[in-house]
Every structure is written in C-alpha cells, then in structure tokens.
Design a protein around this motif. Structure first.
Motif, mmCIF file in Angstrom:
data_model
loop_
_atom_site.group_PDB
_atom_site.id
_atom_site.type_symbol
_atom_site.label_atom_id
_atom_site.label_comp_id
_atom_site.label_asym_id
_atom_site.label_seq_id
_atom_site.Cartn_x
_atom_site.Cartn_y
_atom_site.Cartn_z
ATOM 1 N N THR A 83 8.824 5.882 -12.537
ATOM 2 C CA THR A 83 8.378 5.093 -11.392
ATOM 3 C C THR A 83 6.862 5.089 -11.357
ATOM 4 O O THR A 83 6.229 6.145 -11.397
ATOM 5 C CB THR A 83 8.923 5.664 -10.071
ATOM 6 N N ARG A 84 6.292 3.879 -11.255
ATOM 7 C CA ARG A 84 4.840 3.724 -11.143
ATOM 8 C C ARG A 84 4.530 2.960 -9.862
ATOM 9 O O ARG A 84 5.120 1.885 -9.628
ATOM 10 C CB ARG A 84 4.267 2.993 -12.351
ATOM 11 N N ILE A 85 3.614 3.509 -9.060
ATOM 12 C CA ILE A 85 3.284 2.907 -7.777
ATOM 13 C C ILE A 85 1.769 2.781 -7.642
ATOM 14 O O ILE A 85 1.039 3.742 -7.900
ATOM 15 C CB ILE A 85 3.838 3.746 -6.611
ATOM 16 N N GLU A 86 1.296 1.595 -7.252
ATOM 17 C CA GLU A 86 -0.120 1.355 -6.961
ATOM 18 C C GLU A 86 -0.245 0.941 -5.497
ATOM 19 O O GLU A 86 0.467 0.049 -5.042
ATOM 20 C CB GLU A 86 -0.685 0.264 -7.865
ATOM 21 N N VAL A 87 -1.162 1.603 -4.780
ATOM 22 C CA VAL A 87 -1.331 1.330 -3.354
ATOM 23 C C VAL A 87 -2.784 0.928 -3.121
ATOM 24 O O VAL A 87 -3.695 1.722 -3.341
ATOM 25 C CB VAL A 87 -0.957 2.555 -2.497
ATOM 26 N N GLY A 88 -2.983 -0.312 -2.672
ATOM 27 C CA GLY A 88 -4.315 -0.883 -2.561
ATOM 28 C C GLY A 88 -5.060 -0.522 -1.287
ATOM 29 O O GLY A 88 -4.641 0.350 -0.507
ATOM 30 N N VAL A 89 -6.157 -1.215 -1.062
ATOM 31 C CA VAL A 89 -7.057 -0.943 0.064
ATOM 32 C C VAL A 89 -6.301 -1.053 1.391
ATOM 33 O O VAL A 89 -5.687 -2.084 1.691
ATOM 34 C CB VAL A 89 -8.234 -1.935 0.056
ATOM 35 N N GLY A 90 -6.327 0.023 2.189
ATOM 36 C CA GLY A 90 -5.707 0.006 3.499
ATOM 37 C C GLY A 90 -4.204 -0.184 3.494
ATOM 38 O O GLY A 90 -3.609 -0.471 4.540
ATOM 39 N N ALA A 91 -3.562 -0.037 2.358
ATOM 40 C CA ALA A 91 -2.115 -0.243 2.242
ATOM 41 C C ALA A 91 -1.378 1.085 2.364
ATOM 42 O O ALA A 91 -1.969 2.164 2.295
ATOM 43 C CB ALA A 91 -1.781 -0.911 0.919
ATOM 44 N N ARG A 92 -0.048 0.973 2.534
ATOM 45 C CA ARG A 92 0.789 2.168 2.607
ATOM 46 C C ARG A 92 2.115 1.900 1.906
ATOM 47 O O ARG A 92 2.709 0.834 2.056
ATOM 48 C CB ARG A 92 1.056 2.572 4.058
ATOM 49 N N VAL A 93 2.573 2.899 1.138
ATOM 50 C CA VAL A 93 3.898 2.848 0.513
ATOM 51 C C VAL A 93 4.643 4.120 0.880
ATOM 52 O O VAL A 93 4.101 5.226 0.758
ATOM 53 C CB VAL A 93 3.810 2.713 -1.019
ATOM 54 N N ASP A 94 5.878 3.955 1.351
ATOM 55 C CA ASP A 94 6.773 5.085 1.590
ATOM 56 C C ASP A 94 7.869 5.029 0.537
ATOM 57 O O ASP A 94 8.681 4.087 0.525
ATOM 58 C CB ASP A 94 7.390 5.013 2.991
ATOM 59 N N TRP A 95 7.877 6.006 -0.347
ATOM 60 C CA TRP A 95 8.867 6.095 -1.423
ATOM 61 C C TRP A 95 9.984 7.012 -0.925
ATOM 62 O O TRP A 95 9.833 8.224 -0.867
ATOM 63 C CB TRP A 95 8.191 6.636 -2.682
ATOM 64 N N LYS A 111 1.784 -8.856 -1.129
ATOM 65 C CA LYS A 111 0.477 -9.283 -0.642
ATOM 66 C C LYS A 111 0.537 -9.439 0.874
ATOM 67 O O LYS A 111 1.622 -9.523 1.456
ATOM 68 C CB LYS A 111 0.085 -10.621 -1.276
ATOM 69 N N LEU A 112 -0.621 -9.459 1.509
ATOM 70 C CA LEU A 112 -0.699 -9.667 2.951
ATOM 71 C C LEU A 112 -0.929 -11.147 3.216
ATOM 72 O O LEU A 112 -1.859 -11.752 2.683
ATOM 73 C CB LEU A 112 -1.832 -8.831 3.544
ATOM 74 N N ALA A 139 1.370 -2.421 -4.102
ATOM 75 C CA ALA A 139 1.119 -2.799 -2.719
ATOM 76 C C ALA A 139 -0.308 -3.313 -2.614
ATOM 77 O O ALA A 139 -1.263 -2.547 -2.764
ATOM 78 C CB ALA A 139 1.341 -1.607 -1.795
ATOM 79 N N GLY A 140 -0.454 -4.606 -2.364
ATOM 80 C CA GLY A 140 -1.772 -5.198 -2.236
ATOM 81 C C GLY A 140 -2.483 -4.747 -0.972
ATOM 82 O O GLY A 140 -1.907 -4.064 -0.114
ATOM 83 N N ALA A 141 -3.742 -5.131 -0.837
ATOM 84 C CA ALA A 141 -4.569 -4.711 0.288
ATOM 85 C C ALA A 141 -3.896 -5.014 1.622
ATOM 86 O O ALA A 141 -3.414 -6.123 1.858
ATOM 87 C CB ALA A 141 -5.920 -5.409 0.223
ATOM 88 N N GLY A 142 -3.821 -3.984 2.485
ATOM 89 C CA GLY A 142 -3.307 -4.155 3.829
ATOM 90 C C GLY A 142 -1.801 -4.216 3.974
ATOM 91 O O GLY A 142 -1.294 -4.370 5.087
ATOM 92 N N THR A 143 -1.062 -4.095 2.884
ATOM 93 C CA THR A 143 0.392 -4.213 2.956
ATOM 94 C C THR A 143 1.043 -2.878 3.318
ATOM 95 O O THR A 143 0.431 -1.819 3.233
ATOM 96 C CB THR A 143 0.975 -4.715 1.625
ATOM 97 N N ASN A 144 2.326 -2.966 3.680
ATOM 98 C CA ASN A 144 3.099 -1.781 4.052
ATOM 99 C C ASN A 144 4.507 -1.952 3.486
ATOM 100 O O ASN A 144 5.234 -2.853 3.906
ATOM 101 C CB ASN A 144 3.138 -1.648 5.577
#
Length: 273
Positions: free
Chosen positions: A102-114, A22-23, A74-79
């Motif tokens: 592997t399951r990944i959810e990326v929320g509003v304005g968030a970013r995930v680098d796998w 979370k942010l 990844a919640g909103a705004g997270t990285n």
C-alpha cells in the motif's frame, strides 16, 4: 496426463487498485480511479465534504503467491477515509508468500484515514505486508492495522507460519516512523511470551501523525484502562499498541479509540460489532 497436471502452476490472485482525489467546490472529488484483476474500489455516498473508499479483494482471501497493490493520492485540501469491505483472510500457503503493498500520498492540508478491517491469519499462512506513506508538512494521517491469529470462536489456532509487516512514514521526505514486525515458524510459542503478546491472539497498532497528537493522548489513555496496551505521543505523532483475547474484545476497544482520533467521527459503516 498425470505428469502434466503435477507440473501445472496453481492460479494466483493478483490485483492493483489506484485512487486519486482532488478538491472541487469544497468537496473531495474523484480525480483518478484504476482497477485491475481482483482489486476493486467502491465509493459510497457521503454526507459531508469527505470521500469514503472501500477496497475489495474479489478473490475472497489470499494465499502464497498472491499479490495485491493499492495506492491512494490525496490532493491538496482533500479528506479520504479508506477501509475494506470485510476482514482480509490469509489462508494456508502451500508455497510462496502473499504480498500486499500500500502506497499513500497526502498533499497540502489533506488528511487520509487508513482503516482496513482486521487481517485474519490461518495456520501456515505466509504474508508480507508493506505500508509506505508520504505526507506533506501540513497533512494529517491515521493508520489502523489489526491482526487476528485465527478465529477463537471457531477454535482456530496459528501454530506456525509467517507474518511480516513493514511501515515507512515520511513527512516532506523525512522519515518520521519506521517499524518491522515478524512472526515466523513457531508463532504460537512466540506469541505466548509475555514480552510479545502474552498469549493474546488479537493485536493492533494505531498511528496518528499530525498536530493534534498531544491533545488526543489525554483522551485515548482513559479508553485503554484495563486493556493490554498503551499509548505514547511525541513529535506530532501518536502510537497506540493493543492486544486482546479475541477479535470481538479488540474491536470493542478499537472503535472508541479510532473515533477519538477522527475528531469524534464514527468508524466507517462497514465496521460493526
């Protein structure tokens, strides 16, 4: 006693790891963490607002019948940057298939680098790997998956086995990327074909989904000059395919490309040449 020993089911490695962020006060913070069995997640200190997660298989590798399950939210705004402690080794399977989901959810304005390190397949290994990603309309996502068919420096080859890799990437429920890879039975003969790997034993796929895909393309293509591979971008998506003679050569190409796709940020510290 001999009969009982022969009928004993071999012990299998199983693990499940879950991370949610979370942010809070402008920084990516931990919201949920769950670890079970051979799956462990460590969170090194970072010096910016992002979070780095290192996933670990304490079994030290996988073989037929092993199961690993990872999930990241990844919640909103997270990285969040997710990587592995080391290369994952897939050993000879006496029976069954190792499975990694592997399951990944990326929320509003968030970013995930796998960004897992390379998967090393040994002769007669069997692996079915799945990656399922759900992106918000405003989210960014980078995925890197690299595979080595044995360790060339150790004189290893993969003559036969099974490797299946399944990706499904969705944005707001809409499928934006799907691929299926299967190498089976005569792996060495198949990978020797020019239309497959042309005899190379190290290969990788990189995918970036986000608004900078077209901008990144012009910077990535010069890095691929002289390499066996290419890059394309369309519909806010960039895909890079690479093949190389060995893992070291592949990594020398991968690291600069990954850095570009991370807005010039370096790869995680656990990566090294």
């Amino acid at each position: 006693m001999t009969i009982a020993a022969a009928s004993t089911r071999p012990q299998r490695a199983e693990g499940r790891g879950h991370l949610a962020a979370k942010l809070l006060d402008g920084r990516t913070r931990l919201r949920e963490l769950y670890q079970e069995g051979a799956a462990k997640i460590r969170l090194p200190d970072t010096f910016d607002a992002s979070m780095e997660a290192v996933i670990i298989n304490t079994a030290g590798g996988l073989t037929g019948g092993d199961r690993m399950d990872w999930s990241v939210v990844a919640g909103a705004g997270t990285n969040i940057d997710v990587t592995t402690q080391a290369c994952e080794k897939i050993y000879k399977a006496s029976a069954g298939t190792a499975e990694v989901t592997t399951r990944i959810e990326v929320g509003v304005g968030a970013r995930v680098d796998w960004l897992p390190q390379e998967t090393i397949l040994f002769d007669r290994a069997a692996l079915f790997r799945r990656l399922d990603v759900d992106l918000d309309e405003s989210a960014e996502f980078l995925a890197v998956e690299a595979v080595l068919l044995g360790r060339k420096a150790m004189g290893e080859t993969v003559d036969t086995g099974l490797f299946r890799d399944r990706w499904r990437i969705r944005r707001s429920g809409r499928l934006i990327h799907a691929e299926e890879l299967r190498l089976s039975e005569g792996v060495a003969a198949l990978s020797a074909r020019q239309a497959v790997l042309g005899g190379q034993v190290a290969f990788a796929t990189l995918l970036y989904a986000g608004p900078l895909a077209e901008a990144y393309l012009g910077r990535v293509r010069p890095l691929l000059e002289g390499a066996m591979g290419g890059a394309s971008a369309w519909s806010d998506k960039l895909v890079v395919r690479l093949a190389a003679a060995d893992g070291f050569t592949l990594r020398k190409i991968l690291i600069p490309v990954i850095s570009v796709l991370r807005n010039d940020a370096p790869v995680p510290k656990v990566w090294n040449l």
